[in-house]
Design a protein around this motif. Structure first.
Motif, PDB file in Angstrom:
ATOM      1  N   MET A   1      42.717  46.871  35.776  1.00 32.80           N
ATOM      2  CA  MET A   1      43.280  46.649  37.291  1.00 32.80           C
ATOM      3  C   MET A   1      43.089  45.080  37.373  1.00 32.80           C
ATOM      4  O   MET A   1      44.105  44.567  38.031  1.00 32.80           O
ATOM      5  N   ARG A   2      42.150  44.393  37.069  1.00 33.04           N
ATOM      6  CA  ARG A   2      41.857  43.136  37.510  1.00 33.04           C
ATOM      7  C   ARG A   2      43.058  42.073  36.756  1.00 33.04           C
ATOM      8  O   ARG A   2      43.695  41.261  37.368  1.00 33.04           O
ATOM      9  N   HIS A   3      43.539  42.512  35.752  1.00 35.17           N
ATOM     10  CA  HIS A   3      44.539  41.787  34.867  1.00 35.17           C
ATOM     11  C   HIS A   3      45.876  41.973  35.901  1.00 35.17           C
ATOM     12  O   HIS A   3      46.705  41.211  35.703  1.00 35.17           O
ATOM     13  N   PHE A   4      46.179  43.343  36.022  1.00 36.36           N
ATOM     14  CA  PHE A   4      47.309  43.983  36.703  1.00 36.36           C
ATOM     15  C   PHE A   4      47.632  42.903  38.174  1.00 36.36           C
ATOM     16  O   PHE A   4      48.600  42.162  38.292  1.00 36.36           O
TER      17      PHE A   4
ATOM     18  N   TYR B   1      49.392  51.795  37.958  1.00 40.04           N
ATOM     19  CA  TYR B   1      49.047  50.355  37.810  1.00 40.04           C
ATOM     20  C   TYR B   1      47.944  49.697  36.787  1.00 40.04           C
ATOM     21  O   TYR B   1      48.035  48.841  36.313  1.00 40.04           O
ATOM     22  N   ARG B   2      46.918  50.771  36.930  1.00 39.36           N
ATOM     23  CA  ARG B   2      45.831  50.408  36.084  1.00 39.36           C
ATOM     24  C   ARG B   2      46.320  50.430  34.721  1.00 39.36           C
ATOM     25  O   ARG B   2      45.834  49.344  33.685  1.00 39.36           O
TER      26      ARG B   2
ATOM     27  N   ALA C   1      46.183  40.182  38.822  1.00 37.70           N
ATOM     28  CA  ALA C   1      45.952  38.670  38.542  1.00 37.70           C
ATOM     29  C   ALA C   1      47.715  38.126  38.155  1.00 37.70           C
ATOM     30  O   ALA C   1      48.324  37.516  38.663  1.00 37.70           O
ATOM     31  N   GLN C   2      48.271  39.176  37.635  1.00 34.95           N
ATOM     32  CA  GLN C   2      49.626  38.972  36.941  1.00 34.95           C
ATOM     33  C   GLN C   2      50.789  39.332  37.956  1.00 34.95           C
ATOM     34  O   GLN C   2      51.552  38.322  37.933  1.00 34.95           O
ATOM     35  N   PHE C   3      50.495  40.205  38.615  1.00 32.82           N
ATOM     36  CA  PHE C   3      51.803  40.534  39.648  1.00 32.82           C
ATOM     37  C   PHE C   3      51.268  40.555  41.020  1.00 32.82           C
ATOM     38  O   PHE C   3      52.325  40.789  41.775  1.00 32.82           O
ATOM     39  N   GLY C   4      50.131  40.176  41.368  1.00 32.67           N
ATOM     40  CA  GLY C   4      49.822  39.987  42.697  1.00 32.67           C
ATOM     41  C   GLY C   4      50.684  39.024  43.574  1.00 32.67           C
ATOM     42  O   GLY C   4      51.046  39.106  44.549  1.00 32.67           O
ATOM     43  N   PRO C   5      51.015  37.724  42.631  1.00 33.56           N
ATOM     44  CA  PRO C   5      51.715  36.478  43.481  1.00 33.56           C
ATOM     45  C   PRO C   5      53.104  37.163  43.902  1.00 33.56           C
ATOM     46  O   PRO C   5      53.680  36.530  44.828  1.00 33.56           O
ATOM     47  N   CYS C   6      53.516  38.405  43.032  1.00 28.62           N
ATOM     48  CA  CYS C   6      54.886  38.621  43.635  1.00 28.62           C
ATOM     49  C   CYS C   6      54.978  39.293  45.228  1.00 28.62           C
ATOM     50  O   CYS C   6      55.891  39.047  45.653  1.00 28.62           O
TER      51      CYS C   6
END
Length: 496
Positions: free
Chosen positions: A243-246, A234-235, A248-253
Motif C-alpha cells: 500500500m505504501r508504494h501504491f 489497491y494493496r 506514493a505512486q498514485f496519491g498525487p493524482c
C-alpha cells in the motif's frame, strides 16, 4: 448463538419486503405492517423472487419457513417481536413518528433497526422512551441476497445493542459492520454518492451513455470490488511494496483536476430526459420483476464462485455464504435412516434458470449434480455429517456412471430414488434414478461408488461403528432387490 425469535417489519416496499423475505426464509415468524392497499401482492412477489434465488444459492437445508402475518396496526405488528425493522419512506418526520410509535408499543428489550439510507440515528431516536435499543441497520438491495448491514448507533444507543444486533444477524447469513461514529449517509452510500455524482457529469458532458458507464463498472473494478473491496485491491496494485508504494505512486493524482466530485451537476429536465431515454434503451426490454430475477441470478453466481475460491475456503461474500451454510447444516433436523425394501427417496429438486442451456434443457453436469447431491443426502442419512468429516472421516467418490434418458426442462420438479447395492460399508455402492415429478418419467440413472477413507491415515478404512450401524440395515433391506436395469453398464454398451 444469539438469534432472532420473532421479527416485525414496518413498511413493505422494496427494502422492507426484502427484509421480510430474509427473516421468513431464515425460519423466523414475521409480522408486517404496510398500509399500501396492494402490500400483500407486492410483498408476495418479492417473497417469490427470494425463494427462487435461495433455491439457486444453496443446497443446505433451510429451516421451515417462518409465518408471514399482515397486521392492521403498528401495535399489532410489534407485539412479541424481538427485532423490529423500520423501512418507511425516507422522510425524517415520518420515520421519527413511526419509530416513536414502535418504541411505545414494543417490548422495552426489543431491538429497533431503521433501514434509513442517510438519516442519523440521533435524529430518529429523539422522542423515544427507550432510545438505547434503537440503531440504523442499513441494508443493500436485495436484502435477502446481499448480506451487509451497516449498524450505526446514535448518541443514546448502547454499545451492547449494536453488538447484540451484529450477533443476531449472523444466523440469518448477514454481516453486520459497526461504524465507530454516526455520519449522514454512513459509509456505503457516501461511496456510492461519489461515483453516482461523477457518473452524472460523464453523461451530461456526453463522454459516454448509461450503458457504456455501466459496462466500465461491471467489466472491470466492479468485479474486483465484489470480492476484495477497494483498499485490498489497491494493496495488490502496489505490487510487492504494498500500500505504501501504491499511495506514493498514485496519491498525487488526487490533486489533479480530473473529478467534479465537489461540483454538483444540475439535474435539469433535459438531463433527466437524456438519462431516462438512455436507460430505457439499455434495459427497457425487461420488466421490473424480470430485471430483479436476472440480478438475483448474477449475484448468486458471483457468491457461488467466491464460495469455491481460495482453495475451497471461500472469499468475501462467498466465505460468508459457506459459514451460513455450515450454520444451516448444523441446525437442520437429523434425518433418520429407516430400513425398507423399497428404494430410498433422497432428493427433491427443481430445474432453475441457471441449470439450463440455450434450448431450455437441463445441462449435462446438472444431471450429475442431482446424483451427487443425492449421494450427500444418503451420507447425512447414515451420520456422515459435518462433524464426522471434521473428525477426519468421510466417503470419497471413486467412480460414477450417468445415463441421460430424457430431457428435463426449465421449471420442472425432479426427485431421486436410490437402491443400495451389496457391499461391506467400506465400499458404498448405489444405483439411482432421476424422475420428473409431474408424470414420474425416468430422466436419468446414476451408478455411484464411494470409498470410506480416513484423512488422518491417508487410506481406505471401514466406517466407524455408529455409521455402520445405520448403513448396514439399509444394505440388508435392499439385499433382496433385483439388480437394477443398467447397473454395471459401461459407456457405449448396447442395450438388450
Amino acid at each position: 448463538m444469539t438469534k432472532i425469535n420473532k421479527a416485525a417489519c414496518i413498511g413493505g416496499g422494496v427494502i422492507g419486503g426484502a427484509w421480510a423475505a430474509r427473516f421468513v426464509l431464515a425460519g423466523i415468524d414475521t409480522n408486517m405492517f404496510d398500509p399500501h392497499p396492494e402490500a400483500q401482492r407486492i410483498i408476495g412477489e418479492v417473497m417469490a423472487n427470494a425463494e427462487r434465488a435461495y433455491a439457486m444459492l444453496t443446497m443446505a437445508p433451510l429451516p421451515p419457513k417462518g409465518k408471514l402475518t399482515f397486521c392492521k396496526t403498528i401495535e399489532e405488528a410489534v407485539d412479541g417481536a424481538d427485532w423490529i425493522q423500520e423501512s418507511v419512506p425516507e422522510r425524517i418526520e415520518l420515520k421519527r413518528n413511526v419509530i416513536t410509535q414502535i418504541d411505545a408499543a414494543a417490548d422495552p428489550k426489543a431491538l429497533i433497526g431503521s433501514s434509513t439510507s442517510g438519516i442519523m440515528p440521533t435524529e430518529l431516536q429523539r422522542d423515544m422512551k427507550h432510545p438505547e435499543r434503537m440503531f440504523v441497520a442499513h441494508p443493500y438491495n436485495p436484502v435477502y441476497l446481499l448480506p451487509l448491514a451497516e449498524l450505526v448507533g446514535g448518541e443514546k444507543t448502547s454499545k451492547a445493542t449494536l453488538e447484540e444486533a451484529k450477533a443476531k444477524l449472523a444466523p440469518i447469513g448477514m454481516k453486520g459492520v459497526i461504524l465507530k461514529k454516526e455520519i449522514e449517509a454512513f459509509v456505503g452510500d457516501r461511496l456510492l454518492e461519489a461515483v453516482w455524482r461523477e457518473g452524472l457529469w460523464l453523461i451530461k458532458d456526453d463522454i459516454c451513455d448509461t450503458e457504456t458507464l455501466d459496462d466500465v463498472i461491471r467489466y472491470s473494478f466492479g468485479m474486483r470490488w465484489a470480492q476484495m473491496g477497494m483498499f485490498e485491491t489497491y494493496r495488490i496494485a502496489g505490487g510487492e511494496a504494498g500500500m505504501r508504494h501504491f499511495i506514493a505512486q498514485f496519491g498525487p493524482c488526487l490533486s489533479w483536476p480530473w473529478t467534479k466530485l465537489m461540483d454538483v451537476v444540475d439535474l435539469t429536465d433535459e438531463l433527466v430526459d437524456k438519462i431516462a431515454s438512455q436507460s430505457d434503451a439499455q434495459s427497457g426490454a425487461y420488466g421490473f420483476r424480470e430485471l430483479e430475477r436476472i440480478r438475483d441470478e448474477n449475484l448468486v453466481g458471483i457468491m457461488q464462485t467466491l464460495k469455491g475460491s481460495n482453495g475451497g475456503q471461500g472469499w468475501g461474500a462467498g466465505k460468508l455464504l459457506s459459514e451460513f451454510e455450515e450454520h444451516l447444516w448444523k441446525n437442520a433436523p437429523k434425518p433418520e435412516a429407516k430400513a425398507s425394501n423399497e428404494p430410498i427417496k433422497l432428493l427433491d429438486a427443481k430445474v432453475h434458470p441457471s441449470w439450463v442451456d440455450y434450448n431450455g434443457h437441463m445441462t449435462e453436469h446438472r444431471y450429475s449434480q442431482c446424483f451427487a447431491d443425492s449421494a450427500d443426502a444418503l451420507l447425512r442419512l447414515i451420520g456422515v455429517d459435518m462433524d464426522y468429516v471434521a473428525e477426519g472421516h468421510s466417503y470419497y467418490t471413486v467412480e460414477n456412471h450417468v445415463r441421460m434418458l430424457d430431457e428435463a426442462k426449465l421449471g420442472e420438479a425432479l426427485y431421486v430414488k436410490a437402491q443400495i447395492l451389496p457391499g461391506d460399508g467400506k465400499k458404498l455402492h448405489t444405483f439411482m434414478w432421476l424422475y420428473r415429478a409431474s408424470d414420474d418419467m425416468l430422466l436419468a440413472t446414476g451408478e455411484h461408488l464411494m470409498l470410506h477413507v480416513s484423512s488422518k491415515e491417508g487410506k481406505s478404512v471401514p466406517p466407524l461403528a455408529a455409521v455402520l450401524a445405520k448403513l448396514q440395515p439399509l444394505i440388508d433391506a435392499h439385499a433382496g432387490l433385483a439388480l437394477p436395469e443398467g447397473a454395471g453398464r459401461h459407456v457405449g454398451q448396447k442395450k438388450g
